[in-house]
Design a protein around this motif. Structure first.
Motif, PDB file in Angstrom:
ATOM      1  N   ALA A 286       0.757  -1.150  -0.111  1.00 45.49           N
ATOM      2  CA  ALA A 286      -0.098  -0.040  -0.009  1.00 45.49           C
ATOM      3  C   ALA A 286       0.913   1.122  -0.013  1.00 45.49           C
ATOM      4  O   ALA A 286       2.121   1.461   0.375  1.00 45.49           O
ATOM      5  CB  ALA A 286      -1.018   0.059   1.351  1.00 45.49           C
ATOM      6  N   ILE A 287       0.437   2.331  -0.482  1.00 48.07           N
ATOM      7  CA  ILE A 287       0.889   3.668  -0.505  1.00 48.07           C
ATOM      8  C   ILE A 287      -0.023   4.914  -0.185  1.00 48.07           C
ATOM      9  O   ILE A 287      -1.271   4.681  -0.408  1.00 48.07           O
ATOM     10  CB  ILE A 287       1.260   3.935  -2.108  1.00 48.07           C
ATOM     11  CG1 ILE A 287       2.456   3.007  -2.582  1.00 48.07           C
ATOM     12  CG2 ILE A 287       2.084   5.293  -2.184  1.00 48.07           C
ATOM     13  CD1 ILE A 287       2.528   3.083  -3.932  1.00 48.07           C
ATOM     14  N   VAL A 288       0.562   5.736   0.884  1.00 46.99           N
ATOM     15  CA  VAL A 288      -0.313   6.808   1.216  1.00 46.99           C
ATOM     16  C   VAL A 288       0.018   7.943   0.211  1.00 46.99           C
ATOM     17  O   VAL A 288       1.151   8.430   0.010  1.00 46.99           O
ATOM     18  CB  VAL A 288       0.085   7.294   2.440  1.00 46.99           C
ATOM     19  CG1 VAL A 288      -0.926   8.492   3.065  1.00 46.99           C
ATOM     20  CG2 VAL A 288      -0.089   6.131   3.537  1.00 46.99           C
ATOM     21  N   ASP A 289      -1.013   8.719  -0.601  1.00 41.14           N
ATOM     22  CA  ASP A 289      -0.975   9.458  -1.635  1.00 41.14           C
ATOM     23  C   ASP A 289      -1.856  10.408  -1.828  1.00 41.14           C
ATOM     24  O   ASP A 289      -3.018  10.235  -1.990  1.00 41.14           O
ATOM     25  CB  ASP A 289      -1.076   8.507  -2.953  1.00 41.14           C
ATOM     26  CG  ASP A 289      -0.563   9.119  -4.278  1.00 41.14           C
ATOM     27  OD1 ASP A 289      -0.125  10.308  -4.020  1.00 41.14           O
ATOM     28  OD2 ASP A 289      -0.845   8.789  -5.386  1.00 41.14           O
ATOM     29  N   SER A 290      -1.227  11.564  -1.480  1.00 38.51           N
ATOM     30  CA  SER A 290      -1.875  12.974  -1.559  1.00 38.51           C
ATOM     31  C   SER A 290      -2.513  13.282  -2.904  1.00 38.51           C
ATOM     32  O   SER A 290      -3.409  14.244  -3.102  1.00 38.51           O
ATOM     33  CB  SER A 290      -1.223  13.994  -1.124  1.00 38.51           C
ATOM     34  OG  SER A 290      -0.119  14.435  -1.875  1.00 38.51           O
ATOM     35  N   GLY A 291      -1.793  12.736  -4.065  1.00 38.79           N
ATOM     36  CA  GLY A 291      -2.107  13.098  -5.310  1.00 38.79           C
ATOM     37  C   GLY A 291      -3.210  12.156  -6.017  1.00 38.79           C
ATOM     38  O   GLY A 291      -3.383  12.046  -7.123  1.00 38.79           O
ATOM     39  N   THR A 292      -3.738  11.411  -5.215  1.00 33.52           N
ATOM     40  CA  THR A 292      -4.612  10.529  -5.827  1.00 33.52           C
ATOM     41  C   THR A 292      -6.190  10.902  -5.042  1.00 33.52           C
ATOM     42  O   THR A 292      -6.098  10.719  -3.816  1.00 33.52           O
ATOM     43  CB  THR A 292      -4.513   8.831  -5.498  1.00 33.52           C
ATOM     44  OG1 THR A 292      -3.169   8.526  -6.355  1.00 33.52           O
ATOM     45  CG2 THR A 292      -5.651   8.020  -5.978  1.00 33.52           C
TER      46      THR A 292
END
Length: 411
Positions: A286-292
């Motif tokens: 998993a990835i924490v992504d502000s751009g999604t």
């Protein structure tokens, strides 16, 4: 814009466990200067269809650019239609070119210059000689409606570039030609900002939406379409959150890679999430992504989660994904619970409310859009997760990998 200063980055209740736990033992050995300056940058989701942007000022003339703020990439790029480095007395041309593409298939090609980057117009914070890509070819959707650019906030290994035989401004190299250059890596803007001692090695997001709320004729004036990026801090912004922080361990320095352990739909049985296989070459699941501006679950996980919704009689709405609000009874929808591996020995339990995985009055008033999807590869925990929490990306600890901290957001 307001600039706040602090001499302590952590509330007193958090100092003891952070300083005594081994995961934080390398913080003092990471190098660089320590600064007590924090910058609270106003941000908006209106210019980029739900993704958040903030203002930076480029070059000696401080050309105002709205940059999309993305923890899922590392490059600082500005649209060459709005910034001309040949008219910037602070700009130094280079032989470095970049071509970058993103998961939504937007992409750009550009040349690198070194110039001044300023944030916070009220109390300017200026960093000279920043490697800045000037995009001269870009897909139509790349920079949205903004006088645009993108500011990647991830790690160096995502910021690759190519050294060419000659200067890359004015533009003349094609995508294929740039790919044939000598590969190199560029230190991202935020890493340079921290290394210069201008801010501490952390930043934080305060957001309330993942799609633009369309209930007013001027959505840019709606407070819930706006938020803040905190450069150099987080925990000291006590007006933006409440309660204690939960700390998730970051396991790799490419994206903000975390280990997702389970997903629970309401009171149904948890869906257990397996670690990535060796064949996938993914460092985490998993990835924490502000751009999604959605939550994307890996297909096997999504299949099991969908089965839980089906057992609650809600799968028709899930498949529709877009409904008149008159047909959406949010009170009947369950909370989604995500469990991540913690940085302090205990798991991190994060709740995503129906009000955030269903975005009401989007993309138009009176309708609601589901921002919960499936895809291949690591699950992407985007804005709908962050909309529930004040989210701090602290890169100064855990041997430089960092932690992502979550505290309940104050609306």
């Amino acid at each position: 814009m307001a600039k706040a200063t602090t001499t302590a980055y952590l509330p007193k209740a958090l100092v003891a466990p952070q300083l005594t736990h081994p995961i934080f033992s390398a913080a003092a050995a990471l190098g660089g200067k320590i600064s007590a300056t924090t910058v609270r940058m106003p941000i908006t989701n209106v210019l980029n269809d739900g993704d958040y942007s903030g203002k930076i000022y480029v070059g000696a003339k401080k050309v105002e650019i709205d940059v999309l703020l993305d923890t899922g990439s590392s490059t600082l790029a500005v649209d060459g239609h709005f910034y001309d480095p040949t008219k910037d007395s602070a700009a130094k041309l280079t032989k470095i070119g970049q071509e970058v593409s993103y998961q939504d298939r937007s992409r750009w090609v550009g040349g690198i210059v070194q110039t001044d980057i300023t944030v916070n117009s009220a109390h300017p914070l200026v960093l000279p000689k920043v490697h800045t890509a000037v995009a001269y070819h870009a897909t139509e959707e790349m920079f949205g409606k903004s006088h645009g650019g993108i500011l990647g906030l991830a790690y160096t290994r995502l910021n690759d570039a190519y050294t060419m035989p000659g200067k890359t401004i004015p533009p003349h190299y094609t995508y294929n030609e740039i790919q044939k250059g000598h590969r190199t890596y560029i230190e991202p803007y935020f890493s340079q900002l921290e290394a210069a001692g201008l801010v501490a090695n952390k930043f934080a997001f305060y957001t309330l939406r993942s799609m633009v709320n369309k209930t007013t004729a001027k959505p840019e004036s709606d407070p819930i379409n706006n938020g803040f990026l905190i450069l150099g801090g987080g925990e000291e912004q006590t007006d933006l959150y409440e309660g204690a922080f939960q700390l998730a361990r970051v396991v790799h320095d490419t994206f903000y890679n975390v280990n997702l352990k389970s997903v629970t739909v309401g009171k149904t049985a948890p869906v257990q999430v397996t670690p990535p296989t060796k064949a996938s070459h993914d460092p985490s699941n998993a990835i924490v992504d502000s751009g999604t501006n959605g939550i994307y679950l890996d297909r096997p996980v999504f299949k099991e989660v969908l089965a839980r919704y089906r057992s609650l009689g809600l799968d028709d709405e899930i498949h529709a994904g877009y409904l008149p609000m008159s047909k959406l009874k949010l009170a009947d929808w369950p909370v989604l619970t995500f469990v991540l591996e913690g940085a302090l020995g205990s798991d991190v339990t994060l709740e995503v409310a129906p009000q955030t995985y269903w975005q009401t009055n989007a993309p138009k008033a009176g309708h609601a859009s589901l921002v919960f999807y499936t895809g291949d590869g690591p699950s992407i925990l985007g804005l709908p997760l962050m909309n529930n929490y004040f989210t701090v990306f602290d890169r100064s600890v855990n041997k430089g990998l960092g932690v992502v901290s979550f505290a309940r957001i104050k609306p």
